[in-house]
Design a protein around this motif. Sequence first.
Motif, PDB file in Angstrom:
ATOM      1  N   UNK A   1      29.666  74.501  25.583  1.00  0.00           N
ATOM      2  CA  UNK A   1      29.975  73.877  24.293  1.00  0.00           C
ATOM      3  C   UNK A   1      29.688  74.838  23.140  1.00  0.00           C
ATOM      4  N   UNK A   2      28.606  75.591  23.243  1.00  0.00           N
ATOM      5  CA  UNK A   2      28.326  76.616  22.214  1.00  0.00           C
ATOM      6  C   UNK A   2      29.424  77.666  22.216  1.00  0.00           C
ATOM      7  N   UNK A   3      29.816  78.093  23.405  1.00  0.00           N
ATOM      8  CA  UNK A   3      30.869  79.100  23.521  1.00  0.00           C
ATOM      9  C   UNK A   3      32.172  78.593  22.916  1.00  0.00           C
ATOM     10  N   UNK A   4      32.442  77.290  23.087  1.00  0.00           N
ATOM     11  CA  UNK A   4      33.655  76.709  22.534  1.00  0.00           C
ATOM     12  C   UNK A   4      33.703  76.830  21.018  1.00  0.00           C
ATOM     13  N   UNK A   5      32.541  76.671  20.362  1.00  0.00           N
ATOM     14  CA  UNK A   5      32.493  76.855  18.908  1.00  0.00           C
ATOM     15  C   UNK A   5      32.731  78.313  18.544  1.00  0.00           C
ATOM     16  N   UNK A   6      32.071  79.209  19.284  1.00  0.00           N
ATOM     17  CA  UNK A   6      32.237  80.636  19.008  1.00  0.00           C
ATOM     18  C   UNK A   6      33.649  81.117  19.217  1.00  0.00           C
ATOM     19  N   UNK A   7      34.358  80.505  20.158  1.00  0.00           N
ATOM     20  CA  UNK A   7      35.744  80.870  20.438  1.00  0.00           C
ATOM     21  C   UNK A   7      36.651  80.582  19.249  1.00  0.00           C
ATOM     22  N   UNK A   8      36.246  79.644  18.414  1.00  0.00           N
ATOM     23  CA  UNK A   8      37.082  79.203  17.302  1.00  0.00           C
ATOM     24  C   UNK A   8      36.593  79.720  15.950  1.00  0.00           C
TER      25      UNK A   8
ATOM     26  N   UNK B   1      33.521  65.778  15.485  1.00  0.00           N
ATOM     27  CA  UNK B   1      32.465  65.889  16.492  1.00  0.00           C
ATOM     28  C   UNK B   1      33.049  66.640  17.673  1.00  0.00           C
ATOM     29  N   UNK B   2      32.250  67.506  18.270  1.00  0.00           N
ATOM     30  CA  UNK B   2      32.715  68.348  19.369  1.00  0.00           C
ATOM     31  C   UNK B   2      31.869  68.076  20.602  1.00  0.00           C
ATOM     32  N   UNK B   3      32.513  67.665  21.683  1.00  0.00           N
ATOM     33  CA  UNK B   3      31.792  67.253  22.883  1.00  0.00           C
ATOM     34  C   UNK B   3      30.903  68.381  23.406  1.00  0.00           C
ATOM     35  N   UNK B   4      29.664  68.038  23.805  1.00  0.00           N
ATOM     36  CA  UNK B   4      28.708  69.107  24.111  1.00  0.00           C
ATOM     37  C   UNK B   4      27.697  68.747  25.188  1.00  0.00           C
ATOM     38  N   UNK B   5      28.100  67.946  26.167  1.00  0.00           N
ATOM     39  CA  UNK B   5      27.126  67.647  27.215  1.00  0.00           C
ATOM     40  C   UNK B   5      26.812  68.878  28.050  1.00  0.00           C
ATOM     41  N   UNK B   6      27.779  69.790  28.215  1.00  0.00           N
ATOM     42  CA  UNK B   6      27.523  71.079  28.866  1.00  0.00           C
ATOM     43  C   UNK B   6      27.174  72.065  27.764  1.00  0.00           C
ATOM     44  N   UNK B   7      25.888  72.260  27.551  1.00  0.00           N
ATOM     45  CA  UNK B   7      25.407  72.916  26.339  1.00  0.00           C
ATOM     46  C   UNK B   7      25.930  74.348  26.179  1.00  0.00           C
ATOM     47  N   UNK B   8      25.809  75.158  27.211  1.00  0.00           N
ATOM     48  CA  UNK B   8      26.252  76.552  27.109  1.00  0.00           C
ATOM     49  C   UNK B   8      27.735  76.677  26.821  1.00  0.00           C
TER      50      UNK B   8
END
Length: 294
Positions: A45-52, A36-43
């Motif tokens: 959090x999406x960028x964090x997935x894209x970074x990886x 699970x990847x923390x995502x309360x800050x939506x934008x």
Amino acid sequence: MIREVALRLARQRVYTHLLVGARFARPEDVVAWFGASQSQEYGPAKWSLGQRAEGVTDADVEKLLADGAILRTHVLRPTWHFVLPADIRWMLELTGPRVLAQTASYYRRLGLDEATLEKSNTTIERALRGGNHLTRKELKTVLEKSGIDVEGYRVQFIVMNAELRGLICSGPRRGKQHTYALLEERAPNARVLDSEQALAELTLRFFTSHGPATLKDFGWWSSLKLTDAKRGLEMVGSQLTEEEIRRGLLVVWFAYGPGIPLTEHRSPAGLRRVRRCLQGQPARHRCVRDRPSP
């Protein structure tokens, strides 16, 4: 000595956090890696997935969320996380009761007793049944019409309770507004694990993707009692490497052996000095909780 150990642990964590080295092909694989990847800050959090993940745009991640390939809900701790449809059910069943227990005092202060929450969940279920996706503002209106007091923070905790009990999760966004959907409709093929299987699975996911880490790290991340976290570690300990630092003052576990040259763990690009921007979430930059004195 302590500085050298700290640097080595940090470098290993940077690798397991996927900030250097090879990336995954898909954002879904990133979520699966972390559990699970923390995502309360939506934008961010999406960028964090894209970074990886390789060659991923914001639109790509947004579509996966809209289609339900990645879901967003309260799980592990009283905050939002991205989680896969296959994992959402067993993860909530394992950690949801613990999070509800940790937040029980808030519900009491707001006057949200079990009868009110049951009535709220029944109302929400009826409103969302049949593929309906409603915003929190729309759910608030539905609850008000049913005679439920939703003033102040009550609606937020009513909705979070429905998430933690596995009733609802994220629906597709409507413009910039988040919506909610029934979990059973968004994740009809969610895996079902018994409590022992779920505990072992979550423990292995954590130490594989967050190691080197301590038992307390896992307890904080998962919200589980330390006795349960320890039991999970005992279940999967044979699949992990245990390392004692300073004669046992600090004990960490991870999923690959110590002493292996970094070049065997990382691509050449990952060996260069790099600067990475991290989203502002504690789970991404939390230090080892048990630190020996110098």
